[in-house]
Enzyme design. Sequence first.
Site, PDB file in Angstrom:
ATOM      1  N   GLU A  54      33.090  46.861  35.651  1.00  8.70           N
ATOM      2  CA  GLU A  54      33.574  47.969  34.814  1.00  8.70           C
ATOM      3  C   GLU A  54      34.342  47.483  33.585  1.00  8.70           C
ATOM      4  O   GLU A  54      34.360  48.154  32.548  1.00  8.70           O
ATOM      5  CB  GLU A  54      34.435  48.925  35.630  1.00  8.70           C
ATOM      6  CG  GLU A  54      33.660  49.758  36.642  1.00  8.70           C
ATOM      7  CD  GLU A  54      33.512  49.060  37.989  1.00  8.70           C
ATOM      8  OE1 GLU A  54      33.813  47.850  38.079  1.00  8.70           O
ATOM      9  OE2 GLU A  54      33.080  49.725  38.955  1.00  8.70           O
ATOM     10  N   MET A  98      43.340  26.418  23.840  1.00  6.46           N
ATOM     11  CA  MET A  98      44.536  26.928  23.181  1.00  6.46           C
ATOM     12  C   MET A  98      45.780  26.679  24.039  1.00  6.46           C
ATOM     13  O   MET A  98      46.853  26.362  23.533  1.00  6.46           O
ATOM     14  CB  MET A  98      44.375  28.417  22.886  1.00  6.46           C
ATOM     15  CG  MET A  98      45.467  28.986  22.017  1.00  6.46           C
ATOM     16  SD  MET A  98      45.655  28.085  20.464  1.00  6.46           S
ATOM     17  CE  MET A  98      44.667  29.088  19.364  1.00  6.46           C
ATOM     18  N   PHE A 145      40.439  57.701  50.441  1.00  7.15           N
ATOM     19  CA  PHE A 145      39.602  56.539  50.161  1.00  7.15           C
ATOM     20  C   PHE A 145      39.288  56.471  48.663  1.00  7.15           C
ATOM     21  O   PHE A 145      38.841  57.444  48.069  1.00  7.15           O
ATOM     22  CB  PHE A 145      38.299  56.626  50.966  1.00  7.15           C
ATOM     23  CG  PHE A 145      37.366  55.480  50.685  1.00  7.15           C
ATOM     24  CD1 PHE A 145      37.738  54.171  50.986  1.00  7.15           C
ATOM     25  CD2 PHE A 145      36.133  55.701  50.088  1.00  7.15           C
ATOM     26  CE1 PHE A 145      36.891  53.106  50.707  1.00  7.15           C
ATOM     27  CE2 PHE A 145      35.279  54.642  49.810  1.00  7.15           C
ATOM     28  CZ  PHE A 145      35.665  53.339  50.121  1.00  7.15           C
ATOM     29  N   GLN A 146      39.552  55.333  48.073  1.00  6.69           N
ATOM     30  CA  GLN A 146      39.319  55.085  46.648  1.00  6.69           C
ATOM     31  C   GLN A 146      40.079  56.041  45.735  1.00  6.69           C
ATOM     32  O   GLN A 146      39.595  56.422  44.668  1.00  6.69           O
ATOM     33  CB  GLN A 146      37.822  55.093  46.319  1.00  6.69           C
ATOM     34  CG  GLN A 146      37.109  53.950  47.042  1.00  6.69           C
ATOM     35  CD  GLN A 146      35.729  53.665  46.509  1.00  6.69           C
ATOM     36  OE1 GLN A 146      35.027  54.566  46.067  1.00  6.69           O
ATOM     37  NE2 GLN A 146      35.341  52.403  46.555  1.00  6.69           N
ATOM     38  N   LYS A 171      36.109  65.001  42.124  1.00  2.70           N
ATOM     39  CA  LYS A 171      34.704  65.173  42.499  1.00  2.70           C
ATOM     40  C   LYS A 171      34.291  66.639  42.621  1.00  2.70           C
ATOM     41  O   LYS A 171      33.182  67.022  42.250  1.00  2.70           O
ATOM     42  CB  LYS A 171      34.422  64.437  43.816  1.00  2.70           C
ATOM     43  CG  LYS A 171      32.935  64.382  44.133  1.00  2.70           C
ATOM     44  CD  LYS A 171      32.595  63.373  45.209  1.00  2.70           C
ATOM     45  CE  LYS A 171      31.074  63.316  45.400  1.00  2.70           C
ATOM     46  NZ  LYS A 171      30.686  62.385  46.461  1.00  2.70           N
TER      47      LYS A 171
HETATM   48  C1  LIG Z   1      42.510  37.364  30.292  1.00  4.48           C
HETATM   49  C2  LIG Z   1      43.341  36.284  29.687  1.00  4.48           C
HETATM   50  N1  LIG Z   1      43.970  35.376  30.486  1.00  4.48           N
HETATM   51  C3  LIG Z   1      44.697  34.382  29.916  1.00  4.48           C
HETATM   52  C4  LIG Z   1      44.827  34.270  28.567  1.00  4.48           C
HETATM   53  C5  LIG Z   1      45.659  33.142  27.956  1.00  4.48           C
HETATM   54  N2  LIG Z   1      44.799  32.246  27.177  1.00  4.48           N
HETATM   55  C6  LIG Z   1      44.726  32.341  25.829  1.00  4.48           C
HETATM   56  S1  LIG Z   1      43.643  31.249  25.178  1.00  4.48           S
HETATM   57  C7  LIG Z   1      43.271  30.612  26.674  1.00  4.48           C
HETATM   58  C8  LIG Z   1      42.271  29.500  26.821  1.00  4.48           C
HETATM   59  C9  LIG Z   1      40.894  29.952  26.568  1.00  4.48           C
HETATM   60  O1  LIG Z   1      39.998  28.915  26.910  1.00  4.48           O
HETATM   61  P1  LIG Z   1      38.530  28.904  26.341  1.00  4.48           P
HETATM   62  O2  LIG Z   1      37.902  30.232  26.531  1.00  4.48           O
HETATM   63  O3  LIG Z   1      37.801  27.736  26.922  1.00  4.48           O
HETATM   64  O4  LIG Z   1      38.754  28.737  24.779  1.00  4.48           O
HETATM   65  P2  LIG Z   1      39.278  27.477  23.950  1.00  4.48           P
HETATM   66  O5  LIG Z   1      40.720  27.722  23.639  1.00  4.48           O
HETATM   67  O6  LIG Z   1      39.083  26.269  24.794  1.00  4.48           O
HETATM   68  O7  LIG Z   1      38.438  27.485  22.733  1.00  4.48           O
HETATM   69  C10 LIG Z   1      44.007  31.249  27.673  1.00  4.48           C
HETATM   70  C11 LIG Z   1      43.947  30.904  29.101  1.00  4.48           C
HETATM   71  C12 LIG Z   1      44.179  35.258  27.785  1.00  4.48           C
HETATM   72  N3  LIG Z   1      44.283  35.284  26.461  1.00  4.48           N
HETATM   73  N4  LIG Z   1      43.420  36.228  28.361  1.00  4.48           N
END
Ligand SMILES: Cc1ncc(C[n+]2csc(CCOP(=O)(O)OP(=O)(O)O)c2C)c(N)n1
Lengths: 574, 163
Positions: A51, A482, A113-114, A163
Amino acid sequence: MELLSGADMIARFLKDEGVEYIYGYPGGAALHIYDALFRQDAVKHILVRHEQAATHAADGYARASGKPGTVLVTSGPGATNTVTGIATAYMDSIPMVVLCGQVASHLIGEDAFQETDIVGVTRPIVKHSFIVKHPTEIPTVLKKAYYLAASGRPGPVVVDIPKDMTAPTERYEYVYPKKVKLRSYNPVTRGHTGQIKKAVELMLKARRPVFYTGGGVVTGDASEALTDLVQRLGYPITTTLMGIGAYPQRDRQSLGWLGMHGSYEANMAMHHADLIVAIGARFDDRVTNNTSKFCPTAKIVHVDIDPSSISKTVRADVPIVGPAGSVISEMISLVQGREPANPEALTEWWERIDGWRDERRGKLYEPAAPGEPLKPQQVIEAICEATRGEAFVTTDVGQHQMFAAQYYKFDKPNRFITSGGLGTMGFGFPAAMGIKQNYPDDDVVCITGEGSFQMMMQELSTCKQYGIGVKIVNLNNQSLGMVRQWQDLNYKSRHAHSYMESLPDFQKLIEAYGFTAIRVEREEDLLPALERAFADKDELVFLDVYVDPREHVYPMQVPLGSMRDMLLSKTERT
Amino acid sequence: MRHIISILMENEPGALSRVVGLFSQRNFNIESLNVAPTDDATLSRLTVTTVGDDRVIEQITKHLNKLIDVVKLVDLTEGNHVERELMLVKVKALGAQRDEVKRTVDIFRAQIVDVTPSVYTVQITGDAAKLDAFLQAMSPIGVLEVARTGVSGISRGDKVLSL
Ligand SMILES: Cc1ncc(C[n+]2csc(CCOP(=O)(O)OP(=O)(O)O)c2C)c(N)n1
Ligand SMILES: [Mg+2]
């Protein structure tokens, strides 16, 4: 007079409202509605695999088309799975209507439920929400939902539908409400003329002006007007991440985007400006850096449709509440036939700006030495070239997102599609699906990272079912890049859980869904792979591009500093 | 500074939780709050007292106005207004204390609304400062229980908050 069940009313309403696609996933509480959808063919339902993906797909569709996206889910887990997507849309002011099945009215409050109080759960992340109390309310409630989602400052609206409201046996008169009125909701249609005049006087007198524009210009469909105004005045313009493309980035007056990872010249110009004309932007912390050091010499004109955005983080000298389009048009008519009062000061201003540009020219990143891994920046530049800068580009969140924003050049609005406010990993791929369905003849590229892609990769199955030919470029740095960058800078390179061990063999994974995947490790393989990927608009192709995991995103504003305090590389700072 | 904001909102389920939720979500403070239907059955009136500098109060009123259920609002403290709060207090009343409580009640123009051999229940209305003063005067004798309605208010003169 037509008698319809609540479920049939929903299907009919969606058709009458002109909804083309619903992204959804069925379940008990929504089954009457699904049955009604089965018995019609005006509205197409896309069955996603989670979803959250439905919300991101509807969101992508909405961003690219300007029309509200529609989501349909069941109660409980179906509804709670939409929360991240609703929050993503809320933070970026995206019009979306989320229809949630709910347990029958007589069960509400009994931990049935749900059963989840989804209106309660989503209260802080929606523009508004409704609970349907009687089937006869359905047409007006839905009309209000679409009206609220798309008007004023757009946003997501949740409609909770018990529902029993959709029971097939109970039929009521259906009339499509052409219009609704809400006595407490009257979005502004134009700005205050006196204030606009004041702003224009400041603009004409400015010596070091900068336009700073945001997502409001894109959502408000005001890019053309903005371009006209900016070109008449000849002033520099920078946009937010959300505002990318509202002004053609390849034009000389464009300084690129600003903020934490914004361009050097944009941040420098902002810091030294004597007038900032902010339109449809909200002075968010990723833009301003430390607000107490923000643009010390600038007067601020702030145009926004949402009064609560004005003077929220930075005080405006000339606040103007109104939609970007009409305010800009009024500014244009006031500027017409007049010239800026300080042409010499402006010439000097441009000389300084060009000086900042020259300082960084050719120094944005170190190209890969022979035998070294590809640089992510060069991959983005190659994608931009392969698509002539005309693709719809979605991203996930991380270094790849910033590189995509920095190195792909956008001349049109709504082409760079990213989760700016919430920063939602997993957004890019489903958003690309939603866009591709609305623009089947365009290239739609999702630039992602191996971390983000794994958050929504189940949607490969959806793409297979509906033949959705998006391109996916995985900038595979084998790390949560990052996060790793911040750990390099702030935690002495202690890479706590920011590596990606046990990555799947993406090529096999993609092939398991019946698609083509190409692994790219060497520079000479990049262009042929891109050519192959973009050869057929209808085919999903996945490029797994191995890039240098040591690379950092620069410039990067120094925490607690001003706009101009930036790290420029691992060794230089301003 | 302390502000009293009166809000007319749709008399619908969920409206109150949106207003209250806004305060916690945006880290605004609520000192007191009361809400009841008005003479127009479709509207309820909610009065909230809050504390903040001009910037915070501006944000509070802007965000409240943004809520779809909020029809109209006024910051009563911006002009002349009447402010009232009602309080019911149970105080210890034994022996000589009974007279002393009675005297203080008279001084404050409060009323004793319930009596037992050991307890008086006092009803008092006024602005928040008066109620505070009464509680302070009673505290040496022994305050057993306090129920305050929270501040309600209305502007002075011809100005009205209505549709
Ligand atoms: C749902 C979610 N969880 C955690 C984060 C924190 N976060 C920001 S950038 C990142 C790393 C992303 O890794 P990747 O997709 O491999 O991209 P890269 O930075 O390596 O290009 C994380 C964990 C986020 N922005 N969104
Ligand atoms: Mg990565």
